[in-house]
Design an enzyme around this catalytic site. Structure first.
Site, PDB file in Angstrom:
ATOM      1  N   GLU A  64     -46.772  62.676 -27.545  1.00 13.90           N
ATOM      2  CA  GLU A  64     -47.634  61.516 -27.750  1.00 13.90           C
ATOM      3  C   GLU A  64     -48.279  61.724 -29.106  1.00 13.90           C
ATOM      4  OE1 GLU A  64     -50.433  59.402 -28.524  1.00 13.90           O
ATOM      5  OE2 GLU A  64     -51.612  60.431 -26.979  1.00 13.90           O
ATOM      6  N   LEU A  65     -47.842  60.923 -30.090  1.00 16.40           N
ATOM      7  CA  LEU A  65     -48.144  61.220 -31.489  1.00 16.40           C
ATOM      8  C   LEU A  65     -49.030  60.148 -32.114  1.00 16.40           C
ATOM      9  CD1 LEU A  65     -44.555  62.498 -32.392  1.00 16.40           C
ATOM     10  CD2 LEU A  65     -46.505  63.798 -31.499  1.00 16.40           C
ATOM     11  N   CYS A 100     -55.576  57.969 -31.237  1.00 16.76           N
ATOM     12  CA  CYS A 100     -54.211  57.628 -31.631  1.00 16.76           C
ATOM     13  C   CYS A 100     -53.935  56.137 -31.512  1.00 16.76           C
ATOM     14  CB  CYS A 100     -53.213  58.427 -30.794  1.00 16.76           C
ATOM     15  SG  CYS A 100     -53.478  58.279 -29.011  1.00 16.76           S
ATOM     16  N   GLU A 119     -51.663  57.095 -41.087  1.00 18.65           N
ATOM     17  CA  GLU A 119     -52.743  57.258 -40.115  1.00 18.65           C
ATOM     18  C   GLU A 119     -53.917  57.980 -40.752  1.00 18.65           C
ATOM     19  OE1 GLU A 119     -53.048  58.340 -35.434  1.00 18.65           O
ATOM     20  OE2 GLU A 119     -52.056  59.832 -36.687  1.00 18.65           O
ATOM     21  N   ASN A 125     -59.566  65.235 -30.012  1.00 23.75           N
ATOM     22  CA  ASN A 125     -60.329  63.979 -29.971  1.00 23.75           C
ATOM     23  C   ASN A 125     -60.773  63.561 -28.568  1.00 23.75           C
ATOM     24  OD1 ASN A 125     -57.501  63.573 -29.660  1.00 23.75           O
ATOM     25  ND2 ASN A 125     -57.743  61.392 -30.075  1.00 23.75           N
ATOM     26  N   LYS A 153     -52.762  75.174 -24.183  1.00 25.38           N
ATOM     27  CA  LYS A 153     -53.376  75.551 -25.464  1.00 25.38           C
ATOM     28  C   LYS A 153     -54.190  74.360 -25.979  1.00 25.38           C
ATOM     29  CE  LYS A 153     -53.968  76.782 -29.881  1.00 25.38           C
ATOM     30  NZ  LYS A 153     -54.655  75.550 -30.338  1.00 25.38           N
ATOM     31  N   GLY A 198     -50.669  64.988 -30.567  1.00 17.95           N
ATOM     32  CA  GLY A 198     -51.197  65.317 -31.889  1.00 17.95           C
ATOM     33  C   GLY A 198     -50.554  64.455 -32.954  1.00 17.95           C
TER      34      GLY A 198
END
Length: 492
Positions: free
Chosen positions: A250-251, A284, A385, A152, A175, A228
């Site tokens: 960081e979700l 997020c 979400e 994003n 990655k 993610g």
């Protein structure tokens, strides 16, 4: 079709298998570039290159000040290439060119900031309670950092990891998402140009389902920094735990944008729109729940719907566009499915609710800005979400109920508060279980301020002074200055 290679050990190479995959433009729905499809052999090559670079004096022998100078040189190059990289990001992930240019032009500040911080990391001399002993601490890099980033905001979210990790003296195995790898590969060229030694930054591209687990569990990887979804993050956490690797996660989020009866209505409407329809809700920190005091709920919803209707949807490369496409085909399907779930649960559709048919959208993957009212806090649309331009509007009766609803999800990444009361602003910022609380604003971030989540929204902090600590380990050093060795059978 543009053809890319990936960066391993200072060389631009294809996958060992020779395989590639195509990346698509979300606005046209057509492929525009080919990307190497890495396998485990490529990950092994990148990890070996990162380890070699970490041990090589050309990197490990640099003073902290020299590392900082490299980062600042990189920042200069990034500033000079910001607009070009923004165009690549817009082509690859469909984000608005106006937002991507803003992000890329601001991004050098992270490298300036952490470049300046590199030689400010200090150990401590401890006035130890043992006579005849001198004790001090050292702050040392962890080693190889695996940075796994989403589609994003690819370069911004990578920067939040790379800048502090490099400032601390680590090397990188990066990655990027298979849906937005092109900008990462363009970005990698700047590290070469800035003069980073070969292997300090390595970029492997491919599918997370094929190489993600191997990266996380790789014996050469010392730390994993992941951004993610929370389910994938849980898997990363579990896998990293098997080899006792530290992680930064960081979700996801289901952030509440809370509008009180004393809010400036016009400002709050803009803030709620910014929270959910900017970036097409693919962030997020999206304020995907609008909690509105019942006394102003009808008027607020009316004003919100009227303003959201004016949003210009279409070509993300146009400066005038305000809502762009969904970045991936699977995400488009997911967003449309959640809209149907909300209808089935009894939420009232006040705006949008389907794939956009405006001619300006062409063959792109667009969803209309969508607002649901009559949403109960327990509905899936208010708990899960969506990651798209879909807002759940929920009324509340008092401050206690607002806090209960806002905190009543598994997430805790961010929250917004709209009020003219300083007392309420301070109280809400204290009681909301979220890593970031905005008052009378939304979606503001800075390289100077820590960012991260509570609960299932993550572990650790990115940006600010806190971030560099995530990439360091503390060592205690003991030196005998007494000149005598005490009884060796008794702990000193």
């Amino acid at each position: 079709m543009k053809s890319y290679n990936m960066l391993i050990g200072g060389e631009w190479v294809g996958a060992a298998s020779g395989e590639t995959f195509e990346t698509e433009n979300p606005f046209t729905g057509k492929s525009w570039a080919t990307i190497p499809r890495s396998g485990v052999d490529d990950v092994d090559r990148a990890a070996a290159a990162a380890r070699k670079a970490f041990n090589d004096p050309s990197w490990s022998g640099l003073s902290a000040s020299a590392r900082g100078a490299l980062l600042r040189r990189f920042a200069d190059l990034l500033a000079a290439n910001a607009d070009r990289l923004a165009e690549v990001e817009t082509q690859d992930n469909g984000k608005l060119i106006a937002e991507m240019r803003g992000q890329l032009r601001y991004m050098p500040q992270w490298y300036y900031y952490f470049g300046g911080l590199a030689d400010k990391v200090e150990g401590r001399v401890i006035p130890i309670d043992k006579p005849g002993v001198f004790n001090f601490t050292r702050e040392e890099p962890l080693g190889i950092v695996a940075a796994i980033t989403p589609w994003n905001s690819p370069l911004m979210l990578a920067t939040w990891k790379l800048a502090p990790a490099l400032a601390a003296g680590n090397t990188i195995l990066w990655k990027p998402s298979e849906f937005s790898s092109a900008s990462a590969l363009e970005f990698g060229r700047l590290f070469e140009e800035a003069g980073f030694p070969p292997g300090v930054v390595n970029i492997v591209t491919g599918f997370g389902s094929e190489i993600g687990s191997h990266i996380v569990s790789h014996p050469q990887v010392d730390k994993v920094a992941f951004t993610g979804g929370d389910r994938t993050g849980q898997g990363v956490y579990e896998l990293a735990a098997k080899s006792i690797k530290p992680v930064t996660l960081e979700l996801g989020g289901k952030s509440a944008n809370i509008v009180f009866e004393d809010a400036v209505l016009e400002d709050a409407v803009k803030g709620v729109v910014s929270g959910i329809f900017a970036a097409s809700g693919q962030t997020c920190i999206a304020g995907s729940r609008a909690l509105v005091h019942r006394s102003i709920y009808p008027a607020f919803v009316e004003a919100l719907v009227a303003f959201a209707k004016t949003a210009r949807i279409g070509d993300p490369s146009s400066e005038n566009t305000q809502v762009g496409p969904i970045t991936t085909r699977p995400q488009l399907t997911k967003v449309l499915e959640y809209i149907e779930i909300a209808k089935a649960e009894g939420a009232t559709l006040a705006l949008g609710g389907k794939r956009a048919s405006d001619p300006a959208c062409g063959d792109g993957w667009f969803v209309e800005p969508t607002i649901f009212t009559d949403v109960a806090p327990a509905m899936r649309i208010a708990q899960e979400e969506v990651f798209g331009p879909v807002l759940a509007a929920i009324p509340f009766d008092n401050d206690e109920q607002a806090i209960e609803i806002a905190n009543g999800t598994i997430y805790g990444l961010a929250a917004g508060v709209w009020t003219q009361s300083i007392s309420r602003a301070l109280t809400m910022s204290q009681r909301l279980r979220a890593g970031t609380v905005w008052v009378n604003t939304y979606r503001a971030v800075s390289y100077m301020s820590p960012f991260g989540g509570f609960k299932r929204s993550g572990i650790g902090r990115e940006s600010g002074l806190s971030a560099i600590r995530e990439y360091l380990q503390e060592k205690s050093v003991w030196i005998d200055i007494s000149g005598t060795v005490p009884n060796p059978f008794v702990q000193r």
